[in-house]
Motif scaffolding. Structure first.
Motif, PDB file in Angstrom:
ATOM      1  N   ARG A  61       0.854  -1.197   0.000  1.00  0.00           N
ATOM      2  CA  ARG A  61       0.000   0.000   0.000  1.00  0.00           C
ATOM      3  C   ARG A  61       0.883   1.237   0.000  1.00  0.00           C
ATOM      4  O   ARG A  61       1.962   1.243   0.598  1.00  0.00           O
ATOM      5  CB  ARG A  61      -0.887   0.004   1.251  1.00  0.00           C
ATOM      6  CG  ARG A  61      -1.872  -1.142   1.328  1.00  0.00           C
ATOM      7  CD  ARG A  61      -3.082  -0.898   0.461  1.00  0.00           C
ATOM      8  NE  ARG A  61      -3.975  -2.063   0.413  1.00  0.00           N
ATOM      9  CZ  ARG A  61      -5.157  -2.062  -0.196  1.00  0.00           C
ATOM     10  NH1 ARG A  61      -5.595  -0.959  -0.792  1.00  0.00           N
ATOM     11  NH2 ARG A  61      -5.897  -3.150  -0.224  1.00  0.00           N
ATOM     12  N   ASP A  62       0.403   2.302  -0.685  1.00  0.00           N
ATOM     13  CA  ASP A  62       1.167   3.537  -0.680  1.00  0.00           C
ATOM     14  C   ASP A  62       0.784   4.382   0.533  1.00  0.00           C
ATOM     15  O   ASP A  62       0.024   3.937   1.407  1.00  0.00           O
ATOM     16  CB  ASP A  62       0.961   4.314  -1.986  1.00  0.00           C
ATOM     17  CG  ASP A  62      -0.506   4.702  -2.213  1.00  0.00           C
ATOM     18  OD1 ASP A  62      -1.275   4.794  -1.226  1.00  0.00           O
ATOM     19  OD2 ASP A  62      -0.870   4.934  -3.374  1.00  0.00           O
TER      20      ASP A  62
ATOM     21  N   ASN B 187      -1.151   6.718   0.784  1.00  0.00           N
ATOM     22  CA  ASN B 187      -2.576   7.056   0.800  1.00  0.00           C
ATOM     23  C   ASN B 187      -3.457   5.841   1.072  1.00  0.00           C
ATOM     24  O   ASN B 187      -4.684   5.961   1.094  1.00  0.00           O
ATOM     25  CB  ASN B 187      -2.970   7.683  -0.546  1.00  0.00           C
ATOM     26  CG  ASN B 187      -2.179   8.938  -0.858  1.00  0.00           C
ATOM     27  OD1 ASN B 187      -2.030   9.815   0.002  1.00  0.00           O
ATOM     28  ND2 ASN B 187      -1.660   9.043  -2.074  1.00  0.00           N
ATOM     29  N   GLY B 188      -2.829   4.690   1.269  1.00  0.00           N
ATOM     30  CA  GLY B 188      -3.593   3.475   1.538  1.00  0.00           C
ATOM     31  C   GLY B 188      -4.086   2.772   0.290  1.00  0.00           C
ATOM     32  O   GLY B 188      -4.827   1.791   0.389  1.00  0.00           O
ATOM     33  N   SER B 189      -3.666   3.238  -0.876  1.00  0.00           N
ATOM     34  CA  SER B 189      -4.088   2.632  -2.141  1.00  0.00           C
ATOM     35  C   SER B 189      -3.144   1.488  -2.511  1.00  0.00           C
ATOM     36  O   SER B 189      -1.994   1.464  -2.080  1.00  0.00           O
ATOM     37  CB  SER B 189      -4.098   3.686  -3.250  1.00  0.00           C
ATOM     38  OG  SER B 189      -4.953   4.764  -2.909  1.00  0.00           O
TER      39      SER B 189
END
Length: 238
Positions: A223-224, A226-228
């Motif tokens: 995950r990055d 930003n949580g994506s």
């Protein structure tokens, strides 16, 4: 560390074997009388005695040759490893301190920011942007930003392809680069995975070393910030 320990143990065993052989020969000489000393060296030695001396000399010589070869090999390997690390440190420092490289990162962010997927068509359109005649200064500046951003993105990809080639050829230290650049490189490739796929559809050899290294370094279900989803595989286009 393992190589040095092995070399130390092998050297100690070599010295021990040599001492044992000499002791087997010298102890009888030290304890025997003069006549028995002469008896040890008859005018016509028996075939067994001659064979023993020949075998002993051969073993000692063989062990010495092997020890010399291993010492040279480990020394060369250690020197090569130190040189590779120093080269890697130099590359990293030059990159981090380069104002041109930092400028390339900023240009890339202007139109293709981090954590944003880059489609091949969008990148291709940006790099081929044509400014119409008589365009205003604002339009000219905007088109230049788009072209520069597209060029900067491929410049960064080319840089990491260069590092991947260096790792493949053994010129750069993979462990050191992985500890310092893994997340940065994987984020860039994740953003550019559709762009790379589009390029590889035209030429399969495009960024082949970077693609292989990304496959080894990327983490599953990453995950990055930003949580994506992040570090996703590069798609294969037909």
């Amino acid at each position: 560390m393992i190589a040095r320990a092995f070399l130390f143990i092998f050297g100690a065993l070599l010295v021990l074997c040599t001492l044992c052989i000499f002791l087997l020969i010298l102890l009888p000489l030290a304890s025997a009388s003069l006549s028995s000393v002469y008896a040890l060296f008859p005018n016509k030695p028996s075939p067994q005695y001659t064979a023993f001396l020949t075998a002993t000399g051969t073993i000692v010589a063989a062990i010495s040759v092997v020890a010399a070869i291993l010492t040279f090999w480990f020394s060369t390997r250690a020197a090569r490893h130190a040189q590779r690390k120093q080269h890697t440190i130099t590359v990293l420092l030059e990159t981090r301190l380069s104002s041109e490289f930092q400028g390339t990162i900023e240009k890339r962010r202007a139109y293709f920011p981090e954590y944003t997927d880059v489609a091949f068509d969008d990148w291709n359109a940006a790099r081929n942007t044509m400014t119409p005649p008589g365009a205003s200064m604002d339009v000219i500046a905007e088109h230049k930003v788009r072209r520069d951003s597209a060029l900067a993105l491929t410049t960064l990809l080319n840089y990491y392809e260069f590092l991947a080639v260096g790792i493949t050829e053994g010129d750069l230290d993979e462990e050191m680069l992985k500890k310092t650049l893994r997340s940065i490189m994987c984020n860039l490739v994740d953003d550019s995975r559709h762009l790379i796929a589009g390029m590889q559809k035209i030429n399969p050899n495009t960024y082949e070393h970077l693609t292989a290294l990304y496959g080894q370094w990327r983490k599953q279900n990453a995950r990055d910030i930003n949580g994506s989803p992040n570090e996703r595989p590069i798609p294969r286009l037909r």
